[in-house]
Design a protein around this motif. Structure first.
Motif, mmCIF file in Angstrom:
data_model
loop_
_atom_site.group_PDB
_atom_site.id
_atom_site.type_symbol
_atom_site.label_atom_id
_atom_site.label_comp_id
_atom_site.label_asym_id
_atom_site.label_seq_id
_atom_site.Cartn_x
_atom_site.Cartn_y
_atom_site.Cartn_z
ATOM 1 N N THR A 66 -0.438 -11.095 0.552
ATOM 2 C CA THR A 66 -0.792 -9.944 -0.271
ATOM 3 C C THR A 66 0.355 -8.938 -0.206
ATOM 4 N N PRO A 67 0.527 -8.115 -1.220
ATOM 5 C CA PRO A 67 1.614 -7.137 -1.172
ATOM 6 C C PRO A 67 1.504 -6.219 0.050
ATOM 7 N N THR A 68 2.636 -5.866 0.600
ATOM 8 C CA THR A 68 2.668 -4.914 1.709
ATOM 9 C C THR A 68 2.554 -3.523 1.097
ATOM 10 N N SER A 69 1.334 -3.173 0.719
ATOM 11 C CA SER A 69 1.025 -1.895 0.075
ATOM 12 C C SER A 69 -0.199 -1.303 0.739
ATOM 13 N N LEU A 70 -0.170 0.003 0.961
ATOM 14 C CA LEU A 70 -1.259 0.702 1.643
ATOM 15 C C LEU A 70 -1.674 1.910 0.836
ATOM 16 N N SER A 74 -6.420 11.513 0.695
ATOM 17 C CA SER A 74 -5.625 12.703 0.991
ATOM 18 C C SER A 74 -5.719 13.140 2.445
ATOM 19 N N GLU A 75 -6.762 12.703 3.148
ATOM 20 C CA GLU A 75 -6.923 13.027 4.567
ATOM 21 C C GLU A 75 -6.289 11.961 5.462
ATOM 22 N N GLY A 76 -5.725 10.921 4.857
ATOM 23 C CA GLY A 76 -5.085 9.857 5.617
ATOM 24 C C GLY A 76 -6.027 8.764 6.057
ATOM 25 N N GLU A 77 -7.225 8.736 5.494
ATOM 26 C CA GLU A 77 -8.178 7.677 5.826
ATOM 27 C C GLU A 77 -7.855 6.427 5.005
ATOM 28 N N PHE A 78 -8.011 5.279 5.640
ATOM 29 C CA PHE A 78 -7.735 4.001 4.998
ATOM 30 C C PHE A 78 -8.636 3.802 3.771
ATOM 31 N N VAL A 79 -8.034 3.410 2.655
ATOM 32 C CA VAL A 79 -8.779 3.058 1.442
ATOM 33 C C VAL A 79 -8.661 1.559 1.202
ATOM 34 N N SER A 80 -7.421 1.054 1.158
ATOM 35 C CA SER A 80 -7.243 -0.376 0.912
ATOM 36 C C SER A 80 -5.814 -0.797 1.221
ATOM 37 N N PHE A 81 -5.625 -2.114 1.275
ATOM 38 C CA PHE A 81 -4.322 -2.706 1.558
ATOM 39 C C PHE A 81 -4.109 -3.869 0.605
ATOM 40 N N GLY A 82 -2.857 -4.149 0.272
ATOM 41 C CA GLY A 82 -2.521 -5.333 -0.502
ATOM 42 C C GLY A 82 -2.799 -5.195 -1.985
ATOM 43 N N TYR A 83 -3.254 -6.312 -2.574
ATOM 44 C CA TYR A 83 -3.546 -6.310 -4.015
ATOM 45 C C TYR A 83 -4.564 -5.241 -4.369
ATOM 46 N N GLU A 84 -5.560 -5.086 -3.505
ATOM 47 C CA GLU A 84 -6.594 -4.080 -3.771
ATOM 48 C C GLU A 84 -5.984 -2.676 -3.817
ATOM 49 N N ALA A 85 -5.051 -2.384 -2.902
ATOM 50 C CA ALA A 85 -4.393 -1.072 -2.883
ATOM 51 C C ALA A 85 -3.558 -0.870 -4.155
ATOM 52 N N LYS A 86 -2.800 -1.899 -4.550
ATOM 53 C CA LYS A 86 -1.987 -1.780 -5.769
ATOM 54 C C LYS A 86 -2.852 -1.570 -7.003
ATOM 55 N N LEU A 102 -2.386 8.801 -0.991
ATOM 56 C CA LEU A 102 -1.051 8.448 -0.514
ATOM 57 C C LEU A 102 -0.904 6.950 -0.728
ATOM 58 N N PHE A 103 0.169 6.541 -1.397
ATOM 59 C CA PHE A 103 0.394 5.130 -1.658
ATOM 60 C C PHE A 103 1.763 4.737 -1.106
ATOM 61 N N PHE A 104 1.772 3.744 -0.223
ATOM 62 C CA PHE A 104 2.992 3.245 0.397
ATOM 63 C C PHE A 104 3.193 1.796 -0.022
ATOM 64 N N SER A 105 4.412 1.458 -0.381
ATOM 65 C CA SER A 105 4.714 0.098 -0.794
ATOM 66 C C SER A 105 6.117 -0.260 -0.320
ATOM 67 N N ARG A 106 6.269 -1.512 0.154
ATOM 68 C CA ARG A 106 7.577 -2.004 0.604
ATOM 69 C C ARG A 106 8.205 -1.069 1.630
ATOM 70 N N PHE A 107 7.436 -0.684 2.622
ATOM 71 C CA PHE A 107 7.873 0.307 3.600
ATOM 72 C C PHE A 107 8.354 -0.294 4.914
#
Length: 141
Positions: A66-70, A74-86, A102-107
């Motif tokens: 899955t993509p390395t995307s997180l 806004s409070e920094g709580e986990f929402v999703s990772f990978g395809y779901e995050a994208k 906050l969206f992080f990709s290819r980090f």
């Protein structure tokens, strides 16, 4: 190395104390994982399990990585990772609501500059908002 004889001196734990062994492939672009139980390893060492349930944007395209995307709120709580995050981030952008996330990709490449990587290192999301790198990596794992 024989997994049955692995010994962690720091924690004083022997391999027979573990039920599972796993490996994370935390990649620059894509990430994945595999695992095996101790009992399966003893019966058939090369038998490992990998996630095959990630859907790559549609129900007809499956992927073992899955993509390395997180995506964090806004409070920094986990929402999703990978395809779901994208996919979720794309929807938020289309709805004009991405400022609250906050969206992080290819980090992963942030790890390569060890001189700059400290306990309090900040890393920007794709819009430039800084966030603690340690928290971002921890939530990705």
């Amino acid at each position: 190395m024989d997994a049955n004889n692995f010994y962690n001196e720091k924690d004083q734990v022997k391999s027979e104390d573990y039920l599972f062994v796993d490996a994370l492939d935390f990649g620059t672009t894509y990430s994945g994982y595999v695992f095996s139980s101790r009992s399966e390893y003893r019966e058939s060492p090369p038998k490992i399990h990998a996630n095959q349930a990630w859907n790559a944007g549609g129900c007809s395209l499956a992927s073992m990585k899955t993509p390395t995307s997180l995506l964090l709120d806004s409070e920094g709580e986990f929402v999703s990772f990978g395809y779901e995050a994208k996919n979720k981030h794309g929807s938020l952008v289309m709805d004009g609501a991405s400022d609250n996330y906050l969206f992080f990709s290819r980090f992963k490449m942030k790890l390569h500059n060890r001189d700059l990587l400290k306990e309090d290192t900040q890393t920007p999301d794709i819009s430039g908002k800084p966030w603690p790198a340690k928290d971002m990596f921890t939530k990705s794992i």
